[in-house]
Design a protein around this motif. Structure first.
Motif, PDB file in Angstrom:
ATOM      1  N   LEU A 143      65.544 -15.560  -4.594  1.00  0.00           N
ATOM      2  CA  LEU A 143      64.954 -16.285  -5.723  1.00  0.00           C
ATOM      3  C   LEU A 143      64.876 -17.787  -5.451  1.00  0.00           C
ATOM      4  CD1 LEU A 143      66.382 -14.424  -8.821  1.00  0.00           C
ATOM      5  CD2 LEU A 143      64.147 -14.213  -7.735  1.00  0.00           C
ATOM      6  N   HIS A 144      64.153 -18.104  -4.421  1.00  0.00           N
ATOM      7  CA  HIS A 144      63.867 -19.488  -4.061  1.00  0.00           C
ATOM      8  C   HIS A 144      62.373 -19.512  -3.724  1.00  0.00           C
ATOM      9  CE1 HIS A 144      63.488 -23.068  -1.621  1.00  0.00           C
ATOM     10  NE2 HIS A 144      64.605 -23.504  -2.184  1.00  0.00           N
ATOM     11  N   PRO A 145      61.625 -20.498  -4.204  1.00  0.00           N
ATOM     12  CA  PRO A 145      60.170 -20.492  -4.003  1.00  0.00           C
ATOM     13  C   PRO A 145      59.730 -20.364  -2.545  1.00  0.00           C
ATOM     14  CG  PRO A 145      60.797 -22.213  -5.558  1.00  0.00           C
ATOM     15  CD  PRO A 145      62.076 -21.631  -5.026  1.00  0.00           C
ATOM     16  N   VAL A 146      60.384 -21.070  -1.629  1.00  0.00           N
ATOM     17  CA  VAL A 146      59.986 -20.997  -0.217  1.00  0.00           C
ATOM     18  C   VAL A 146      60.327 -19.628   0.354  1.00  0.00           C
ATOM     19  CG1 VAL A 146      60.379 -21.946   2.101  1.00  0.00           C
ATOM     20  CG2 VAL A 146      60.153 -23.494   0.149  1.00  0.00           C
ATOM     21  N   ARG A 147      61.492 -19.115   0.025  1.00  0.00           N
ATOM     22  CA  ARG A 147      61.877 -17.795   0.540  1.00  0.00           C
ATOM     23  C   ARG A 147      60.963 -16.711  -0.006  1.00  0.00           C
ATOM     24  NH1 ARG A 147      68.359 -18.744  -0.055  1.00  0.00           N
ATOM     25  NH2 ARG A 147      68.428 -20.453   1.433  1.00  0.00           N
ATOM     26  N   MET A 148      60.578 -16.832  -1.269  1.00  0.00           N
ATOM     27  CA  MET A 148      59.645 -15.854  -1.840  1.00  0.00           C
ATOM     28  C   MET A 148      58.302 -15.902  -1.110  1.00  0.00           C
ATOM     29  SD  MET A 148      60.986 -13.914  -4.099  1.00  0.00           S
ATOM     30  CE  MET A 148      59.544 -13.232  -4.887  1.00  0.00           C
ATOM     31  N   LYS A 149      57.835 -17.086  -0.772  1.00  0.00           N
ATOM     32  CA  LYS A 149      56.568 -17.206  -0.032  1.00  0.00           C
ATOM     33  C   LYS A 149      56.671 -16.533   1.329  1.00  0.00           C
ATOM     34  CE  LYS A 149      54.874 -21.436  -2.178  1.00  0.00           C
ATOM     35  NZ  LYS A 149      54.447 -22.825  -1.964  1.00  0.00           N
ATOM     36  N   ILE A 150      57.791 -16.725   2.001  1.00  0.00           N
ATOM     37  CA  ILE A 150      57.995 -16.100   3.308  1.00  0.00           C
ATOM     38  C   ILE A 150      57.982 -14.578   3.163  1.00  0.00           C
ATOM     39  CG2 ILE A 150      59.687 -15.752   5.167  1.00  0.00           C
ATOM     40  CD1 ILE A 150      60.588 -18.717   4.591  1.00  0.00           C
ATOM     41  N   THR A 182      56.751 -16.745  14.057  1.00  0.00           N
ATOM     42  CA  THR A 182      57.088 -17.950  13.307  1.00  0.00           C
ATOM     43  C   THR A 182      55.911 -18.917  13.293  1.00  0.00           C
ATOM     44  OG1 THR A 182      58.194 -18.761  15.305  1.00  0.00           O
ATOM     45  CG2 THR A 182      59.588 -17.825  13.582  1.00  0.00           C
ATOM     46  N   THR A 183      55.132 -18.937  14.346  1.00  0.00           N
ATOM     47  CA  THR A 183      53.920 -19.782  14.383  1.00  0.00           C
ATOM     48  C   THR A 183      52.923 -19.328  13.332  1.00  0.00           C
ATOM     49  OG1 THR A 183      54.243 -20.196  16.739  1.00  0.00           O
ATOM     50  CG2 THR A 183      52.028 -20.589  15.852  1.00  0.00           C
ATOM     51  N   GLU A 184      52.727 -18.023  13.213  1.00  0.00           N
ATOM     52  CA  GLU A 184      51.808 -17.499  12.195  1.00  0.00           C
ATOM     53  C   GLU A 184      52.302 -17.813  10.789  1.00  0.00           C
ATOM     54  OE1 GLU A 184      49.942 -13.633  14.554  1.00  0.00           O
ATOM     55  OE2 GLU A 184      51.920 -13.462  13.611  1.00  0.00           O
ATOM     56  N   LEU A 185      53.619 -17.745  10.590  1.00  0.00           N
ATOM     57  CA  LEU A 185      54.189 -18.105   9.287  1.00  0.00           C
ATOM     58  C   LEU A 185      53.919 -19.578   8.970  1.00  0.00           C
ATOM     59  CD1 LEU A 185      57.717 -16.504   8.728  1.00  0.00           C
ATOM     60  CD2 LEU A 185      55.760 -16.477   7.189  1.00  0.00           C
ATOM     61  N   ARG A 186      54.097 -20.449   9.960  1.00  0.00           N
ATOM     62  CA  ARG A 186      53.826 -21.879   9.748  1.00  0.00           C
ATOM     63  C   ARG A 186      52.363 -22.090   9.367  1.00  0.00           C
ATOM     64  NH1 ARG A 186      56.239 -23.124  14.731  1.00  0.00           N
ATOM     65  NH2 ARG A 186      54.267 -23.999  15.395  1.00  0.00           N
ATOM     66  N   GLU A 187      51.460 -21.382  10.032  1.00  0.00           N
ATOM     67  CA  GLU A 187      50.030 -21.511   9.724  1.00  0.00           C
ATOM     68  C   GLU A 187      49.703 -20.973   8.329  1.00  0.00           C
ATOM     69  OE1 GLU A 187      48.197 -19.444  12.981  1.00  0.00           O
ATOM     70  OE2 GLU A 187      48.657 -21.057  14.411  1.00  0.00           O
ATOM     71  N   ALA A 188      50.374 -19.904   7.924  1.00  0.00           N
ATOM     72  CA  ALA A 188      50.125 -19.293   6.611  1.00  0.00           C
ATOM     73  C   ALA A 188      50.716 -20.120   5.478  1.00  0.00           C
ATOM     74  CB  ALA A 188      50.693 -17.880   6.571  1.00  0.00           C
ATOM     75  N   LEU A 189      51.712 -20.941   5.790  1.00  0.00           N
ATOM     76  CA  LEU A 189      52.393 -21.750   4.765  1.00  0.00           C
ATOM     77  C   LEU A 189      52.366 -23.233   5.158  1.00  0.00           C
ATOM     78  CD1 LEU A 189      55.470 -19.367   4.300  1.00  0.00           C
ATOM     79  CD2 LEU A 189      53.485 -19.575   2.782  1.00  0.00           C
ATOM     80  N   PRO A 190      51.179 -23.827   5.235  1.00  0.00           N
ATOM     81  CA  PRO A 190      51.086 -25.224   5.696  1.00  0.00           C
ATOM     82  C   PRO A 190      51.758 -26.225   4.763  1.00  0.00           C
ATOM     83  CG  PRO A 190      48.974 -24.492   4.829  1.00  0.00           C
ATOM     84  CD  PRO A 190      49.876 -23.280   4.873  1.00  0.00           C
ATOM     85  N   GLU A 191      51.962 -25.853   3.510  1.00  0.00           N
ATOM     86  CA  GLU A 191      52.592 -26.760   2.550  1.00  0.00           C
ATOM     87  C   GLU A 191      54.109 -26.861   2.754  1.00  0.00           C
ATOM     88  OE1 GLU A 191      52.822 -22.689   0.630  1.00  0.00           O
ATOM     89  OE2 GLU A 191      51.434 -23.735   1.946  1.00  0.00           O
ATOM     90  N   VAL A 192      54.681 -25.969   3.562  1.00  0.00           N
ATOM     91  CA  VAL A 192      56.121 -25.964   3.818  1.00  0.00           C
ATOM     92  C   VAL A 192      56.385 -26.678   5.139  1.00  0.00           C
ATOM     93  CG1 VAL A 192      58.169 -24.515   4.154  1.00  0.00           C
ATOM     94  CG2 VAL A 192      56.374 -23.782   2.565  1.00  0.00           C
ATOM     95  N   LYS A 193      57.233 -27.697   5.094  1.00  0.00           N
ATOM     96  CA  LYS A 193      57.583 -28.426   6.318  1.00  0.00           C
ATOM     97  C   LYS A 193      58.259 -27.480   7.297  1.00  0.00           C
ATOM     98  CE  LYS A 193      58.058 -32.834   4.027  1.00  0.00           C
ATOM     99  NZ  LYS A 193      58.953 -33.831   3.491  1.00  0.00           N
ATOM    100  N   GLN A 194      58.014 -27.725   8.590  1.00  0.00           N
ATOM    101  CA  GLN A 194      58.519 -26.833   9.627  1.00  0.00           C
ATOM    102  C   GLN A 194      60.039 -26.671   9.562  1.00  0.00           C
ATOM    103  OE1 GLN A 194      57.001 -27.617  13.550  1.00  0.00           O
ATOM    104  NE2 GLN A 194      58.651 -26.507  14.552  1.00  0.00           N
ATOM    105  N   ALA A 195      60.777 -27.754   9.424  1.00  0.00           N
ATOM    106  CA  ALA A 195      62.244 -27.668   9.370  1.00  0.00           C
ATOM    107  C   ALA A 195      62.704 -26.862   8.155  1.00  0.00           C
ATOM    108  CB  ALA A 195      62.857 -29.062   9.337  1.00  0.00           C
ATOM    109  N   THR A 196      62.020 -27.045   7.034  1.00  0.00           N
ATOM    110  CA  THR A 196      62.353 -26.302   5.813  1.00  0.00           C
ATOM    111  C   THR A 196      62.082 -24.815   6.020  1.00  0.00           C
ATOM    112  OG1 THR A 196      61.848 -28.221   4.454  1.00  0.00           O
ATOM    113  CG2 THR A 196      61.827 -26.082   3.340  1.00  0.00           C
ATOM    114  N   LEU A 197      60.934 -24.496   6.614  1.00  0.00           N
ATOM    115  CA  LEU A 197      60.582 -23.108   6.882  1.00  0.00           C
ATOM    116  C   LEU A 197      61.635 -22.455   7.760  1.00  0.00           C
ATOM    117  CD1 LEU A 197      58.367 -20.854   6.606  1.00  0.00           C
ATOM    118  CD2 LEU A 197      57.526 -21.671   8.804  1.00  0.00           C
ATOM    119  N   TYR A 198      62.012 -23.114   8.842  1.00  0.00           N
ATOM    120  CA  TYR A 198      62.993 -22.534   9.762  1.00  0.00           C
ATOM    121  C   TYR A 198      64.358 -22.362   9.098  1.00  0.00           C
ATOM    122  CZ  TYR A 198      59.731 -22.976  13.677  1.00  0.00           C
ATOM    123  OH  TYR A 198      58.665 -22.847  14.505  1.00  0.00           O
TER     124      TYR A 198
END
Length: 181
Positions: free
Chosen positions: A12-19, A30-46
């Motif tokens: 129940l976290h917005p970024v985790r739900m998007k992932i 992980t590259t495809e995830l970064r491309e699919a979620l451009p609004e999420v900073k790379q460090a935050t995504l990882y």
């Protein structure tokens, strides 16, 4: 890997739900995830991918060397980002409201993307409906099992020309006190 934390606390976290929404029913690098979620900073995504991996919500299904780095391919893991009945029962009203609002928000975002991108040709595949069912706990368990049997052949692409469609279900028991006649 730790699984002590309730899954609701993890997902129940917005970024985790998007992932989780991106990976539902498929695997992505992980590259495809970064491309699919451009609004999420790379460090935050990882950071959030790492938390989901640690909780077995995500799993690494493949690793390969790409220009000196290891590229991971991710998919939903053992816990499958599903909040089961036991964890539902353990949530308080605030957590349940938050979980449901997050779920509805995800659906709304998908709907808005369809409309914003003006994919009028895809509207023939859009649908939403509501139907009352009369079930006890045993019926519900059987229905869910049969539903998964019906859906299983459609969880992976099988041929060209298919479109990925999100199917969402919501079960809300009516509380008006009436009993079926």
């Amino acid at each position: 890997m730790t699984q002590e934390r309730p899954i609701a606390d993890i997902v129940l976290h917005p970024v985790r739900m998007k992932i989780i929404q991106q990976l539902g029913g498929r695997s992505m690098t992980t590259t495809e995830l970064r491309e699919a979620l451009p609004e999420v900073k790379q460090a935050t995504l990882y950071r959030h991918v790492a938390a989901l991996l640690d909780a077995d919500v995500l799993a690494v299904v493949e690793e390969r060397q790409v220009r000196g780095a290891v590229e991971r391919t991710l998919a939903l893991g053992e816990r499958m980002a599903h909040v089961g009945q036991g964890e539902m029962q353990a949530m308080d009203a605030v957590q349940l409201r938050s979980a449901f609002a997050m779920f509805l928000s995800g659906l709304s975002n998908d709907f808005e993307e369809l409309l914003d991108d003006d994919h009028t040709e895809m509207r023939g595949m859009l649908g939403f409906s509501r139907a009352p069912l009369y079930l006890d706990a045993e019926d519900l368990e059987r229905l869910q099992s049969e539903f998964m049997q019906v859906l299983t052949p459609y969880l992976q692409p099988r041929r060209d020309g298919q479109h990925r469609i999100s199917l969402a279900t919501v079960l809300i028991p009516e509380t008006d006190g009436r009993t079926p006649s």
